[in-house]
Design a protein around this motif. Structure first.
Motif, PDB file in Angstrom:
ATOM      1  N   ARG A  81       0.806  -1.238   0.000  1.00  0.00           N
ATOM      2  CA  ARG A  81       0.000   0.000   0.000  1.00  0.00           C
ATOM      3  C   ARG A  81       0.830   1.275   0.000  1.00  0.00           C
ATOM      4  O   ARG A  81       0.431   2.261  -0.614  1.00  0.00           O
ATOM      5  N   ALA A  82       1.973   1.287   0.667  1.00  0.00           N
ATOM      6  CA  ALA A  82       2.805   2.498   0.676  1.00  0.00           C
ATOM      7  C   ALA A  82       3.298   2.832  -0.736  1.00  0.00           C
ATOM      8  O   ALA A  82       3.486   4.003  -1.069  1.00  0.00           O
ATOM      9  N   LEU A  83       3.481   1.811  -1.567  1.00  0.00           N
ATOM     10  CA  LEU A  83       3.931   2.051  -2.946  1.00  0.00           C
ATOM     11  C   LEU A  83       2.841   2.706  -3.792  1.00  0.00           C
ATOM     12  O   LEU A  83       3.132   3.356  -4.798  1.00  0.00           O
ATOM     13  N   ALA A  84       1.574   2.533  -3.392  1.00  0.00           N
ATOM     14  CA  ALA A  84       0.461   3.062  -4.172  1.00  0.00           C
ATOM     15  C   ALA A  84       0.395   4.587  -4.142  1.00  0.00           C
ATOM     16  O   ALA A  84      -0.367   5.186  -4.898  1.00  0.00           O
ATOM     17  N   ASP A  85       1.191   5.222  -3.294  1.00  0.00           N
ATOM     18  CA  ASP A  85       1.270   6.685  -3.320  1.00  0.00           C
ATOM     19  C   ASP A  85       2.011   7.169  -4.556  1.00  0.00           C
ATOM     20  O   ASP A  85       1.764   8.268  -5.038  1.00  0.00           O
ATOM     21  N   GLN A  86       2.930   6.344  -5.074  1.00  0.00           N
ATOM     22  CA  GLN A  86       3.800   6.757  -6.167  1.00  0.00           C
ATOM     23  C   GLN A  86       3.525   6.046  -7.481  1.00  0.00           C
ATOM     24  O   GLN A  86       3.949   6.512  -8.529  1.00  0.00           O
ATOM     25  N   MET A  87       2.860   4.892  -7.421  1.00  0.00           N
ATOM     26  CA  MET A  87       2.633   4.113  -8.640  1.00  0.00           C
ATOM     27  C   MET A  87       1.287   3.417  -8.575  1.00  0.00           C
ATOM     28  O   MET A  87       0.696   3.283  -7.505  1.00  0.00           O
ATOM     29  N   ARG A  88       0.810   2.997  -9.716  1.00  0.00           N
ATOM     30  CA  ARG A  88      -0.440   2.234  -9.795  1.00  0.00           C
ATOM     31  C   ARG A  88      -0.088   0.752  -9.652  1.00  0.00           C
ATOM     32  O   ARG A  88       0.842   0.267 -10.297  1.00  0.00           O
ATOM     33  N   ILE A  89      -0.814   0.062  -8.795  1.00  0.00           N
ATOM     34  CA  ILE A  89      -0.599  -1.369  -8.618  1.00  0.00           C
ATOM     35  C   ILE A  89      -1.889  -2.076  -9.008  1.00  0.00           C
ATOM     36  O   ILE A  89      -2.953  -1.795  -8.449  1.00  0.00           O
ATOM     37  N   VAL A  90      -1.779  -2.945  -9.995  1.00  0.00           N
ATOM     38  CA  VAL A  90      -2.911  -3.741 -10.452  1.00  0.00           C
ATOM     39  C   VAL A  90      -2.594  -5.176 -10.071  1.00  0.00           C
ATOM     40  O   VAL A  90      -1.585  -5.727 -10.510  1.00  0.00           O
ATOM     41  N   TRP A  91      -3.439  -5.779  -9.227  1.00  0.00           N
ATOM     42  CA  TRP A  91      -3.194  -7.107  -8.674  1.00  0.00           C
ATOM     43  C   TRP A  91      -4.193  -8.081  -9.270  1.00  0.00           C
ATOM     44  O   TRP A  91      -5.383  -7.986  -8.998  1.00  0.00           O
ATOM     45  N   LEU A  92      -3.717  -8.983 -10.093  1.00  0.00           N
ATOM     46  CA  LEU A  92      -4.580  -9.984 -10.716  1.00  0.00           C
ATOM     47  C   LEU A  92      -4.481 -11.283  -9.929  1.00  0.00           C
ATOM     48  O   LEU A  92      -3.407 -11.844  -9.794  1.00  0.00           O
TER      49      LEU A  92
END
Length: 161
Positions: free
Chosen positions: A45-56
């Motif tokens: 979740r901390a990475l979602a401040d800087q990038m889009r994370i799409v989890w399949l």
């Protein structure tokens, strides 16, 4: 190897996402089916401040290969989008093949405990369990594991000029 065929893993959403639209995107193709509750694992979740994370979540998306194709194709016309793919274990070879079909779009394929030998020109192994008696979690390491997040961050940072 861990068993990913548990029925509970097939429940919940097939794809969850977090982070700003239009930002650099990490597509996580998870054979274990983490992210059961409509959000990415807490370790990401901390990475979602800087990038889009799409989890399949593969167990919840039986036609996951066409879903990956669809997700990658959605980004095809956006020349600003940087896309990196993360996966593990038993589906590594399939994901490398899918990403190779979109090589103009996918910057990197990052692998955790792949079950195949990896050509470094096609993908990078970022975490590998050593298989010793002190391994607390059988391979492949869950993609939500902090060591995986750390490996992804390290690999992505190394790609920035």
């Amino acid at each position: 190897m861990r068993d990913f065929s548990q029925p509970a893993r097939a429940t919940g959403p097939g794809v969850v996402a977090d982070g700003p639209t239009g930002a650099a995107t990490v597509l996580v193709i998870d054979p274990a089916g983490e992210a059961l509750h409509d959000e990415i694992p807490a370790t990401w979740r901390a990475l979602a401040d800087q990038m889009r994370i799409v989890w399949l979540r593969v167990p919840a998306a039986p036609s996951w290969k066409s879903t990956v194709d669809k997700v990658l194709s959605m980004h095809r016309d956006d020349t600003r989008t940087v896309l990196d793919v993360v996966t593990s274990g038993p589906i590594a070879a399939d994901v490398i093949d899918l990403a190779h079909g979109h090589e103009d779009l996918v910057r990197s394929v990052l692998l955790v405990d792949p079950e195949v030998d990896v050509d470094p020109s096609l993908a990078q192994v970022i975490v590998r369990s050593h298989g010793g008696p002190d391994d607390r979690i059988p391979a492949p390491l869950p993609l939500g594991h902090p060591d995986v997040v750390s490996g992804v961050v390290k690999a992505l940072d190394a790609m920035i000029p």
